[in-house]
Design a protein around this motif. Structure first.
Motif, PDB file in Angstrom:
ATOM      1  N   CYS A 266       0.854  -1.185   0.000  1.00 23.32           N
ATOM      2  CA  CYS A 266       0.000   0.000   0.000  1.00 23.32           C
ATOM      3  C   CYS A 266       0.887   1.231   0.000  1.00 23.32           C
ATOM      4  CB  CYS A 266      -0.934   0.020   1.207  1.00 23.32           C
ATOM      5  SG  CYS A 266      -0.080   0.282   2.763  1.00 23.32           S
ATOM      6  N   ASP A 267       0.284   2.380  -0.256  1.00 22.29           N
ATOM      7  CA  ASP A 267       1.007   3.644  -0.312  1.00 22.29           C
ATOM      8  C   ASP A 267       0.535   4.517   0.845  1.00 22.29           C
ATOM      9  OD1 ASP A 267       2.264   5.996  -0.892  1.00 22.29           O
ATOM     10  OD2 ASP A 267       1.277   6.332  -2.813  1.00 22.29           O
ATOM     11  N   LEU A 268       1.240   4.428   1.970  1.00 19.48           N
ATOM     12  CA  LEU A 268       0.934   5.230   3.150  1.00 19.48           C
ATOM     13  C   LEU A 268       2.170   6.035   3.512  1.00 19.48           C
ATOM     14  CD1 LEU A 268      -0.823   2.535   5.401  1.00 19.48           C
ATOM     15  CD2 LEU A 268      -1.890   4.066   3.726  1.00 19.48           C
ATOM     16  N   SER A 269       1.994   7.317   3.791  1.00 19.99           N
ATOM     17  CA  SER A 269       3.120   8.176   4.128  1.00 19.99           C
ATOM     18  C   SER A 269       2.774   9.028   5.342  1.00 19.99           C
ATOM     19  CB  SER A 269       3.470   9.076   2.932  1.00 19.99           C
ATOM     20  OG  SER A 269       4.499   9.970   3.253  1.00 19.99           O
ATOM     21  N   LYS A 270       3.650   8.993   6.337  1.00 26.94           N
ATOM     22  CA  LYS A 270       3.462   9.754   7.574  1.00 26.94           C
ATOM     23  C   LYS A 270       2.109   9.416   8.211  1.00 26.94           C
ATOM     24  CE  LYS A 270       6.372  13.581   5.970  1.00 26.94           C
ATOM     25  NZ  LYS A 270       6.467  15.031   5.689  1.00 26.94           N
ATOM     26  N   CYS A 271       1.860   8.134   8.348  1.00 25.49           N
ATOM     27  CA  CYS A 271       0.584   7.653   8.878  1.00 25.49           C
ATOM     28  C   CYS A 271       0.812   6.787  10.121  1.00 25.49           C
ATOM     29  CB  CYS A 271      -0.167   6.842   7.825  1.00 25.49           C
ATOM     30  SG  CYS A 271      -0.744   7.811   6.424  1.00 25.49           S
ATOM     31  N   VAL A 272      -0.146   6.820  11.033  1.00 27.12           N
ATOM     32  CA  VAL A 272      -0.130   6.003  12.235  1.00 27.12           C
ATOM     33  C   VAL A 272      -1.486   5.319  12.383  1.00 27.12           C
ATOM     34  CG1 VAL A 272       0.113   5.980  14.737  1.00 27.12           C
ATOM     35  CG2 VAL A 272       1.507   7.541  13.378  1.00 27.12           C
ATOM     36  N   VAL A 278      -2.923   5.039  -0.629  1.00 23.54           N
ATOM     37  CA  VAL A 278      -2.652   6.428  -1.008  1.00 23.54           C
ATOM     38  C   VAL A 278      -3.225   7.371   0.060  1.00 23.54           C
ATOM     39  CG1 VAL A 278      -2.631   8.103  -2.893  1.00 23.54           C
ATOM     40  CG2 VAL A 278      -2.932   5.675  -3.413  1.00 23.54           C
ATOM     41  N   VAL A 279      -2.663   7.266   1.240  1.00 26.25           N
ATOM     42  CA  VAL A 279      -3.074   8.091   2.379  1.00 26.25           C
ATOM     43  C   VAL A 279      -1.843   8.826   2.900  1.00 26.25           C
ATOM     44  CG1 VAL A 279      -4.229   8.141   4.616  1.00 26.25           C
ATOM     45  CG2 VAL A 279      -4.848   6.389   2.938  1.00 26.25           C
ATOM     46  N   ARG A 280      -2.008  10.111   3.234  1.00 33.04           N
ATOM     47  CA  ARG A 280      -0.903  10.932   3.704  1.00 33.04           C
ATOM     48  C   ARG A 280      -1.258  11.619   5.021  1.00 33.04           C
ATOM     49  NH1 ARG A 280       0.729   8.466  -0.017  1.00 33.04           N
ATOM     50  NH2 ARG A 280       1.741   9.157  -1.944  1.00 33.04           N
ATOM     51  N   ASN A 281      -0.272  11.768   5.893  1.00 34.35           N
ATOM     52  CA  ASN A 281      -0.383  12.600   7.099  1.00 34.35           C
ATOM     53  C   ASN A 281      -1.650  12.299   7.902  1.00 34.35           C
ATOM     54  OD1 ASN A 281       1.950  13.944   6.101  1.00 34.35           O
ATOM     55  ND2 ASN A 281       0.655  15.299   4.899  1.00 34.35           N
ATOM     56  N   SER A 282      -1.887  11.054   8.196  1.00 38.92           N
ATOM     57  CA  SER A 282      -3.143  10.657   8.836  1.00 38.92           C
ATOM     58  C   SER A 282      -2.882   9.716  10.010  1.00 38.92           C
ATOM     59  CB  SER A 282      -4.069   9.982   7.822  1.00 38.92           C
ATOM     60  OG  SER A 282      -4.377  10.857   6.761  1.00 38.92           O
ATOM     61  N   ARG A 283      -3.866   9.660  10.905  1.00 42.30           N
ATOM     62  CA  ARG A 283      -3.768   8.705  12.010  1.00 42.30           C
ATOM     63  C   ARG A 283      -5.163   8.218  12.405  1.00 42.30           C
ATOM     64  NH1 ARG A 283      -4.187  10.659  17.425  1.00 42.30           N
ATOM     65  NH2 ARG A 283      -4.655  12.874  17.566  1.00 42.30           N
ATOM     66  N   PHE A 289      -9.042   5.754   1.267  1.00 38.97           N
ATOM     67  CA  PHE A 289      -8.388   5.697  -0.031  1.00 38.97           C
ATOM     68  C   PHE A 289      -8.247   7.106  -0.610  1.00 38.97           C
ATOM     69  CE2 PHE A 289     -10.961   1.955   0.741  1.00 38.97           C
ATOM     70  CZ  PHE A 289     -10.047   0.920   0.555  1.00 38.97           C
ATOM     71  N   TYR A 290      -7.046   7.395  -1.111  1.00 41.90           N
ATOM     72  CA  TYR A 290      -6.774   8.713  -1.688  1.00 41.90           C
ATOM     73  C   TYR A 290      -7.199   9.808  -0.711  1.00 41.90           C
ATOM     74  CZ  TYR A 290      -6.182   5.971  -5.920  1.00 41.90           C
ATOM     75  OH  TYR A 290      -5.754   5.038  -6.831  1.00 41.90           O
ATOM     76  N   ALA A 291      -6.518   9.853   0.418  1.00 37.53           N
ATOM     77  CA  ALA A 291      -6.941  10.740   1.502  1.00 37.53           C
ATOM     78  C   ALA A 291      -5.737  11.460   2.108  1.00 37.53           C
ATOM     79  CB  ALA A 291      -7.672   9.949   2.582  1.00 37.53           C
ATOM     80  N   TYR A 292      -5.966  12.710   2.516  1.00 38.77           N
ATOM     81  CA  TYR A 292      -4.925  13.537   3.115  1.00 38.77           C
ATOM     82  C   TYR A 292      -5.392  14.112   4.447  1.00 38.77           C
ATOM     83  CZ  TYR A 292      -2.297  13.428  -1.229  1.00 38.77           C
ATOM     84  OH  TYR A 292      -1.577  13.002  -2.319  1.00 38.77           O
ATOM     85  N   ASP A 293      -4.515  14.092   5.435  1.00 39.15           N
ATOM     86  CA  ASP A 293      -4.776  14.732   6.724  1.00 39.15           C
ATOM     87  C   ASP A 293      -6.105  14.286   7.320  1.00 39.15           C
ATOM     88  OD1 ASP A 293      -2.394  16.272   6.572  1.00 39.15           O
ATOM     89  OD2 ASP A 293      -3.390  17.621   5.189  1.00 39.15           O
TER      90      ASP A 293
END
Length: 598
Positions: A266-272, A278-283, A289-293
């Protein structure tokens, strides 16, 4: 808790944290599974199917997402936002002898609709779900872009790009998917901060590369092999992607390269504590899917501009949306939005409403602006409103709406699909969950057959010159056959809203010449669907890492090093991934992937 979806009949699980959320917002648990819930919302969002008609107020010719034969009155952007009419005038008393959804549908058909959502844009008439764009043509779900054409889907801050899907801060890019911060990038996917390159897949910080996968900080690579600048430039001239035939042949080599390399699950970046893709900066975000913050949320898709918090079962939320459930297109600080569509500009406490702006405390309202304490567009005092709402909720459960397939909708369920103003294949549901006409009708959804075209094709696909250098200016006057359209049978060979023919606009031809690109053989709709097909689906499968120690399970890929966490033994890692088990890609867990790629 296990339940069976009343739509697809498949079993789904409602977990303890789900119940906590439902109790917090005081709604019953859903009776549709997560996928069917997502499809249902998508059936109310028409992004890219446009029609010509007249404004119902000023009479001017306009472009609209509503066809002229639809039962809806449609106003142009200027008239809809004007003071020449008031949606409160269409308000009606709640009738306890009819189901709520029946009454809402009657109201929705009476209140004038805005032709397109296209705000603060300049010279960008043929755009929808569009904000602050300049000189853009046939662009959908985009913002802050300039001099672009045929780009779509949560795409922002791009300049001089054509045929891109979900991109941000790119310039001079063509046929890219999910690429960010790139310059002069073509035919690429899931890549970041790359320039002067083509056919890159999952690459970062690369320049002057042609055909690469999983590259990091590389230059002058051809098909994942390093060349010097001189040899690379020579190879680039010999391959010559300005030829359509050369382009097709090189794609085959690239696809062979891709099939022999590994993919991260999967493509996860800065996630907890996140699952999805495709998720970024999330916890604390699950099935996103395709989600930010995103924070403390579940079952979300296509989330842009950040700040989404405490939301379930929603699509297209943005800019600080909080406590949103079973809704779509909600943002700009909206809070406590339930079972609603297109609720923007600081709304709160909105239920079962559509296209309302700067409002609060609404139930079952349509197209309101700067209103509060309204039910079915009728104004109430605060005390009256608060007294009536519990009675309506009770009535929705005692007299639920039953659609033509026998599906039941009480309080806690999103709008029935048959109340959508659009046919299934006019909406983004067809892009993410494609159906044939027969399948859609079998499931009780509306379908729109292609309209009879009143133009004559003047240039057949096989008549298009192979190389861009041989294309003269006269092509902008030609009606070009889409290669998915069979001229002999007079029918399309695809299920992609094919327009059967298309034209090349002047700035598009200028772009192809500047970038040394051949003229496309598919219409814009079919090109869009080809890009959509390349991204992974919005669903998860449980799988095990395919690293078998020294090589992949299928023995196609040989590891470059011994992996520290499992050595020569099979990797024990399991995960949730958007790669279905039957797919050909070699899927590794994060640790195995990082050891091979980083």
């Amino acid at each position: 808790m296990s339940k069976y979806c009343q739509n697809c009949q498949n079993e789904f699980i409602i977990e303890s944290d789900d119940f906590e959320f439902y109790n917090k917002i005081n709604v019953p648990p859903p009776t549709f599974c997560p996928e069917c819930r997502m499809v249902r919302k998508m059936m109310f969002r028409n992004e890219r199917t446009l029609y010509k008609r007249k404004c119902g107020l000023c009479g001017e010719n306009i472009i609209s997402i509503y066809q002229s034969e639809s039962p809806y009155t449609v106003y142009c952007h200027k008239c809809w936002w004007s003071d020449k009419w008031d949606p409160i005038d269409y308000g009606k008393n709640y009738d306890f002898n009819k189901s709520f959804f029946e009454q809402w549908n009657e109201l929705n058909k009476k209140v004038p609709k805005i032709a397109l959502w296209n705000n603060k844009s300049v010279n960008s008439d043929y755009c929808n779900q569009s904000v602050e764009n300049k000189n853009c043509y046939m662009c959908f779900s985009i913002a802050y872009c300039e001099d672009c054409a045929y780009i779509s889907t949560n795409t922002m801050y791009n300049k001089n790009c054509i045929d891109t899907y979900r991109a941000s801060r790119n310039e001079l890019c063509y046929e890219t998917i999910n690429c960010f911060g790139c310059y002069n990038l073509k035919f690429s996917q899931d890549s970041e901060n790359c320039l002067n390159s083509s056919f890159l897949n999952r690459c970062k910080n690369c320049s002057n590369c042609l055909g690469g996968i999983n590259l990091r900080n590389k230059s002058y690579f051809l098909l994942n092999k390093e060349l010097g600048k001189k040899d690379f430039d020579q190879a680039l001239r010999e391959i010559d992607l300005g030829s359509f035939n050369n382009l097709f042949k090189f794609k085959e080599k690239v696809n062979e390269l891709y099939s022999k390399n590994v993919y991260k699950f999967c493509d996860l970046s800065k996630c907890v504590n996140v699952s999805g893709d495709v998720v970024r900066n999330s916890r604390n975000a699950k099935h996103c899917f395709y989600a930010y913050d995103v924070e403390d949320s579940k079952y979300l898709a296509l989330i842009a501009n950040g700040g989404t918090k405490d939301c379930y079962d929603s699509t297209h939320t943005y800019k600080g949306a909080e406590r949103v459930y079973e809704s779509s297109s909600v943002g700009d600080g909206a809070k406590n939005i339930f079972f609603s569509l297109t609720i923007i500009f600081s709304n709160y406490d909105i239920y079962y409403s559509f296209n309302c702006n700067n409002c609060s405390n609404l139930f079952g309202c349509v197209d309101l602006k700067h209103k509060q304490y309204c039910i079915l567009n009728k104004q109430y005092a605060k005390e009256q409103y608060e007294e009536l709402i519990p009675k309506i909720i009770e009535h929705m459960n005692k007299m639920p709406y039953t659609d033509k397939k026998g599906r039941i909708y009480g309080y806690g369920e999103f709008f029935p699909p048959e109340l959508s103003p659009f046919a299934y294949n006019e909406t983004i549901a067809q892009e993410y969950f494609p159906l044939t006409k027969e399948q859609a009708i079998e499931q009780g959804y509306n379908w729109k057959d292609p309209e009879t075209k009143n133009y004559r094709i003047t240039l057949k696909t096989e008549q298009i010159p192979d190389h861009i250098k041989d294309i003269d200016d006269s092509i902008i006057d030609q009606v070009i056959q889409c290669s998915h359209y069979d001229l002999n049978k007079q029918q399309t060979t695809c299920n992609e809203q094919c327009s059967t023919a298309f034209k090349i606009i002047p700035k598009e031809l200028e772009f192809y010449r500047k970038m040394n690109l051949p003229v496309p053989r598919l219409c814009p709709n079919c090109r869009h669907y080809q890009r959509v097909k390349q991204r992974n689906p919005l669903k998860l499968w449980h799988r095990q890492c395919q690293c078998a120690g020294k090589q992949s399970d299928n023995k196609i890929y040989t590891n470059t090093i011994t992996h520290t966490h499992h050595g020569t033994e099979h990797c024990p890692s399991e995960f949730e991934t958007t790669y279905a088990p039957e797919r050909q890609e070699i899927v590794y867990c994060e640790k195995c992937y990082q050891e091979e790629v980083a």
